[in-house]
Scaffold this active site. Sequence first.
Site, PDB file in Angstrom:
ATOM      1  N   GLU A  23       0.825  -1.222   0.000  1.00 27.15           N
ATOM      2  CA  GLU A  23       0.000   0.000   0.000  1.00 27.15           C
ATOM      3  C   GLU A  23       0.855   1.265   0.000  1.00 27.15           C
ATOM      4  O   GLU A  23       2.069   1.211   0.214  1.00 27.15           O
ATOM      5  CB  GLU A  23      -0.916  -0.004   1.220  1.00 27.15           C
ATOM      6  CG  GLU A  23      -0.146  -0.061   2.534  1.00 27.15           C
ATOM      7  CD  GLU A  23      -0.830   0.721   3.637  1.00 27.15           C
ATOM      8  OE1 GLU A  23      -1.115   1.909   3.433  1.00 27.15           O
ATOM      9  OE2 GLU A  23      -1.048   0.132   4.710  1.00 27.15           O
ATOM     10  N   LYS A  85      -4.959  10.908   1.236  1.00 23.84           N
ATOM     11  CA  LYS A  85      -5.146   9.563   1.771  1.00 23.84           C
ATOM     12  C   LYS A  85      -6.416   9.002   1.130  1.00 23.84           C
ATOM     13  O   LYS A  85      -7.494   9.578   1.282  1.00 23.84           O
ATOM     14  CB  LYS A  85      -5.279   9.633   3.298  1.00 23.84           C
ATOM     15  CG  LYS A  85      -5.574   8.298   3.965  1.00 23.84           C
ATOM     16  CD  LYS A  85      -5.612   8.436   5.487  1.00 23.84           C
ATOM     17  CE  LYS A  85      -6.225   7.219   6.144  1.00 23.84           C
ATOM     18  NZ  LYS A  85      -6.381   7.388   7.600  1.00 23.84           N
ATOM     19  N   ASP A 137     -16.258   5.622  14.781  1.00 26.85           N
ATOM     20  CA  ASP A 137     -15.051   5.518  13.965  1.00 26.85           C
ATOM     21  C   ASP A 137     -14.595   4.069  13.862  1.00 26.85           C
ATOM     22  O   ASP A 137     -13.962   3.529  14.776  1.00 26.85           O
ATOM     23  CB  ASP A 137     -13.944   6.402  14.543  1.00 26.85           C
ATOM     24  CG  ASP A 137     -12.764   6.548  13.595  1.00 26.85           C
ATOM     25  OD1 ASP A 137     -12.745   5.857  12.555  1.00 26.85           O
ATOM     26  OD2 ASP A 137     -11.862   7.356  13.888  1.00 26.85           O
ATOM     27  N   SER A 139     -12.622   1.695  10.981  1.00 23.78           N
ATOM     28  CA  SER A 139     -11.885   1.800   9.717  1.00 23.78           C
ATOM     29  C   SER A 139     -12.600   1.104   8.564  1.00 23.78           C
ATOM     30  O   SER A 139     -13.169   0.013   8.735  1.00 23.78           O
ATOM     31  CB  SER A 139     -10.493   1.197   9.885  1.00 23.78           C
ATOM     32  OG  SER A 139      -9.828   1.156   8.640  1.00 23.78           O
ATOM     33  N   ALA A 140     -12.512   1.716   7.401  1.00 23.10           N
ATOM     34  CA  ALA A 140     -13.034   1.094   6.169  1.00 23.10           C
ATOM     35  C   ALA A 140     -12.271  -0.191   5.831  1.00 23.10           C
ATOM     36  O   ALA A 140     -12.718  -0.962   4.984  1.00 23.10           O
ATOM     37  CB  ALA A 140     -12.942   2.084   5.005  1.00 23.10           C
ATOM     38  N   ASP A 141     -11.136  -0.426   6.502  1.00 27.21           N
ATOM     39  CA  ASP A 141     -10.407  -1.683   6.266  1.00 27.21           C
ATOM     40  C   ASP A 141     -11.269  -2.888   6.639  1.00 27.21           C
ATOM     41  O   ASP A 141     -11.155  -3.951   6.017  1.00 27.21           O
ATOM     42  CB  ASP A 141      -9.115  -1.744   7.098  1.00 27.21           C
ATOM     43  CG  ASP A 141      -8.077  -0.704   6.682  1.00 27.21           C
ATOM     44  OD1 ASP A 141      -8.297  -0.006   5.673  1.00 27.21           O
ATOM     45  OD2 ASP A 141      -7.046  -0.600   7.380  1.00 27.21           O
ATOM     46  N   LYS A 158      -3.720  -1.817  14.737  1.00 32.09           N
ATOM     47  CA  LYS A 158      -2.854  -0.837  15.404  1.00 32.09           C
ATOM     48  C   LYS A 158      -3.246  -0.732  16.874  1.00 32.09           C
ATOM     49  O   LYS A 158      -4.426  -0.767  17.219  1.00 32.09           O
ATOM     50  CB  LYS A 158      -2.962   0.509  14.696  1.00 32.09           C
ATOM     51  CG  LYS A 158      -2.269   0.489  13.339  1.00 32.09           C
ATOM     52  CD  LYS A 158      -2.123   1.863  12.800  1.00 32.09           C
ATOM     53  CE  LYS A 158      -2.699   2.134  11.469  1.00 32.09           C
ATOM     54  NZ  LYS A 158      -3.234   1.262  10.561  1.00 32.09           N
TER      55      LYS A 158
HETATM   56  N1  PSU Z   1      -0.024   0.342   8.749  1.00 38.64           N
HETATM   57  C1  PSU Z   1       1.010   1.128   9.145  1.00 38.64           C
HETATM   58  N2  PSU Z   1       0.880   2.479   8.949  1.00 38.64           N
HETATM   59  C2  PSU Z   1      -0.215   3.032   8.349  1.00 38.64           C
HETATM   60  C3  PSU Z   1      -1.281   2.186   7.929  1.00 38.64           C
HETATM   61  C4  PSU Z   1      -1.132   0.849   8.154  1.00 38.64           C
HETATM   62  O1  PSU Z   1       1.999   0.641   9.680  1.00 38.64           O
HETATM   63  O2  PSU Z   1      -0.266   4.247   8.199  1.00 38.64           O
HETATM   64  C5  PSU Z   1      -2.483   2.795   7.237  1.00 38.64           C
HETATM   65  C6  PSU Z   1      -3.187   1.812   6.300  1.00 38.64           C
HETATM   66  O3  PSU Z   1      -3.274   2.414   5.028  1.00 38.64           O
HETATM   67  C7  PSU Z   1      -4.565   1.638   6.900  1.00 38.64           C
HETATM   68  C8  PSU Z   1      -4.772   2.995   7.515  1.00 38.64           C
HETATM   69  O4  PSU Z   1      -5.553   1.328   5.946  1.00 38.64           O
HETATM   70  O5  PSU Z   1      -3.508   3.209   8.153  1.00 38.64           O
HETATM   71  C9  PSU Z   1      -5.930   3.017   8.488  1.00 38.64           C
HETATM   72  O6  PSU Z   1      -6.501   4.281   8.489  1.00 38.64           O
HETATM   73  P1  PSU Z   1      -7.974   4.496   9.098  1.00 38.64           P
HETATM   74  O7  PSU Z   1      -7.834   4.140  10.542  1.00 38.64           O
HETATM   75  O8  PSU Z   1      -8.272   5.951   8.864  1.00 38.64           O
HETATM   76  O9  PSU Z   1      -8.876   3.590   8.346  1.00 38.64           O
HETATM   77 MN    MN Z   2     -11.565   6.289  10.818  1.00 30.83          MN
END
Ligand code: PSU
Ligand code: MN
Length: 304
Positions: A23, A85, A137, A139-141, A158
């Site tokens: 990514e 992003k 909140d 994540s869309a993941d 995370k």
């Molecule tokens: N893993 C990392 N650093 C990052 C990410 C993942 O070590 O920055 C990113 C990925 O692109 C993941 C995003 O999809 O963080 C999650 O963001 P959000 O919580 O806004 O969905």
């Molecule tokens: Mn989010």
Amino acid sequence: MKLKYNNEVKGAIRNQQPIVALESTIISHGLPYPDNLEVAKSLEQAVRETGAIPATIAILGGVVHIGLNNEALALLADKDSQIEKASRRDIPQLLASGGNGATTAAATMLLAQKAGISVFATGGIGGVHRGAETSFDISADLPELARTDMCVVCAGPKAILDIGLTIEVLETSGVPVIGYQCDEVPAFWSRNGSGVDVPLRLDRPGDIASLMHQKWQAGLEGGVLVVNPVPASAEIPAAELKTAIDAALQQAEQQGIRGKAVTPFLLAYIGTHTSGRSLAANKALVLNNARLAAEIAMAYHRQK
Ligand code: PSU
Ligand code: MN
């Protein structure tokens, strides 16, 4: 949607070699310059050395790129480039406006699937944020893992997230979560400390590949999540990180950080408040994931 392949990925498709998607949000929004550029290149190199072909994915000038050259990687890493992003939601407008977007895990997964790729490595997957019962909140993941056929290799959700609730949502969505050589869901920078058992443990890339084949041959659409603990030499014990994580969450709240800015804010805050240790751990874990992803891609390919 038009996909633009670089020569390396074109060659891999022609020669039927295993490919690993990478990514770009981690490059543009997850790591500081110049570490981000160094990591982007070393991830690709780690995939090659393991025996697969890397395909870093991004949207450049409104075109989806599958595999990037060094110039594109440098553009994504430069903090003055104003790279958006880009998650699933953001793709249509980037295509319409000819914009530049660094793809999140969610967006990378879906674009990689369109390119015929089955394995993808990231750092830490997004998930259910703490306090999601009021912020909503998530994540869309997670919904992407529910619908996209992709094996995603990460070092756990995370640690800024609610790891237990993240695993619950994945269960609801029918996403197998596989602990690679571990019994506890790793907490990104830390090998332990989540207190959450992995739903399934597998110790060999070939066993993960078999599960992938069975899942998709059975018509069970959606992803497979592999959680791969950060190498012991680079980990930060969870107890040592707690203060930095709590302070980061409090700062985000106080400053009213919302939406897609939340995760980059928290990662940057924790980076600067751990004297770079979290950065070193982040680099080591993502490299470790790229290697495992390549091993899984090779095993999956052999079993075809
Ligand atoms: N893993 C990392 N650093 C990052 C990410 C993942 O070590 O920055 C990113 C990925 O692109 C993941 C995003 O999809 O963080 C999650 O963001 P959000 O919580 O806004 O969905
Ligand atoms: Mn989010």
